[in-house]
Scaffold this motif. Structure first.
Motif, PDB file in Angstrom:
ATOM      1  N   GLN A 226      43.822  59.528  88.410  1.00  0.00           N
ATOM      2  CA  GLN A 226      44.394  59.445  89.757  1.00  0.00           C
ATOM      3  C   GLN A 226      44.475  60.816  90.435  1.00  0.00           C
ATOM      4  N   TYR A 257      49.605  64.029  90.030  1.00  0.00           N
ATOM      5  CA  TYR A 257      48.769  62.912  90.469  1.00  0.00           C
ATOM      6  C   TYR A 257      49.496  62.125  91.559  1.00  0.00           C
ATOM      7  N   TYR A 259      49.339  57.978  93.760  1.00  0.00           N
ATOM      8  CA  TYR A 259      48.730  56.658  93.927  1.00  0.00           C
ATOM      9  C   TYR A 259      49.498  55.898  95.000  1.00  0.00           C
TER      10      TYR A 259
END
Length: 309
Positions: A226, A257, A259
């Motif tokens: 990610q 990361y 998302y």
């Protein structure tokens, strides 16, 4: 707390409705104390103005020669607010005022003597009875009362696991921790042995013990996948690296990361910070909403990690 309205609030004291008690107009006096009709005086003024409060009711003085209910000839009688008559009492002649110079000297002398007598004694009495400070200032690096209490509260959630080294620096500052297997605790993912989820300054702090190092590395690979998308979702994301934490308690991989997550029809960006210990099958990570939680900056999350990891 009870609420009162301005129109419905009852008064206090002998007249709960706020009105003064008036003397009955047809009250009969005892035969041996009847007031002659020609000398009867209403207890309150008849001009329409209400009587005053206190011992002086605002009515006219009794006429000279008025006969009181006890058969005596008195001057200056008044009615009480409850309809009873009372004599003014014996007149007391005022004493001549003391000489001003002697009065001032006496007052000053009393003050000085009082200060000398009670000031010294009060100082020592106060020192002897003053309570000790409950929370004395702590030395540099020493935990305060609140932080020590949080350690005691949070430590049981990590007991019996391999998470203590990676979570040690966080224990004084975590709150609302819950452990997998406990009522309302987080559910385990595949390859996990223990999961503890806590909150910290509007973020989620999660600590996981895996059944093996291989399972831990598999989870980290998912996170690393990610990173590429995070460059667009959360600009400024750092590149993965192997690091030693500032406390030097653990050494392993560090990954930032991001998302996208949809909750209740709303999709938002979630930013995450992962770190692990290469020697044991454990990892920790922080999660926060990129915009609402971090203000679209990585620095707040990195700052917490640098303090406690």
């Amino acid at each position: 707390m009870t609420e009162y309205s301005q129109s419905g609030m009852r008064g206090h004291g002998p007249f709960p409705e706020g009105a003064e008690q008036s003397a009955p107009s047809d009250a009969q006096q005892p035969a041996d104390t009847a007031v002659p009709p020609q000398a009867a005086v209403p207890p309150y003024p008849t001009s329409g103005a209400g009587p005053g409060y206190g011992p002086f009711q605002g009515g006219p003085d009794r006429p000279e020669g008025w006969t009181d209910p006890f058969g005596g000839k008195q001057e200056g009688w008044t009615d009480t607010p409850y309809g009873f008559s009372a004599p003014p009492g014996r007149r007391i002649e005022p004493s001549p005022p003391p000489e001003r110079s002697r009065l001032v000297i006496g007052i000053l002398g009393g003050l000085v003597a009082g200060l000398l007598l009670f000031g010294t004694g009060g100082y020592f009495a106060g020192r002897a009875t003053a309570p000790k400070a409950a929370n004395a200032p702590t030395r540099s690096g020493e935990l305060g009362v609140f932080e020590r209490n949080q350690v005691a509260v949070n430590a049981p959630d990590f007991a019996g696991s391999k998470l203590s080294p990676i979570a040690q620096g966080w224990l004084p500052y975590l709150s609302t921790c819950s452990r997998s297997g406990s009522p309302g605790g987080p559910k385990l993912n595949g390859g996990e042995r223990v999961r503890v989820r806590c909150t910290l300054d509007g973020m989620s702090a999660i600590f996981v013990e895996y059944v093996s190092v291989a399972e831990r590395d598999k989870a980290r690979a998912t996170v690393q996948g990610q990173v590429a998308g995070a460059r667009a979702l959360a600009p400024g994301v750092a590149r993965p690296a192997e690091v030693t934490t500032p406390s030097r308690r653990t050494s392993g991989d560090y990954v930032e990361y991001a998302y996208r997550l949809t909750e209740s029809g709303t999709t938002r960006t979630v930013s995450g910070l992962w770190w692990d210990d290469a020697r044991t099958p454990v990892a920790g990570y922080l999660l926060a909403y990129w915009k609402d939680g971090l203000g679209e900056k990585w620095e707040p999350m990195r700052d917490l990690w640098s303090r406690y990891a």
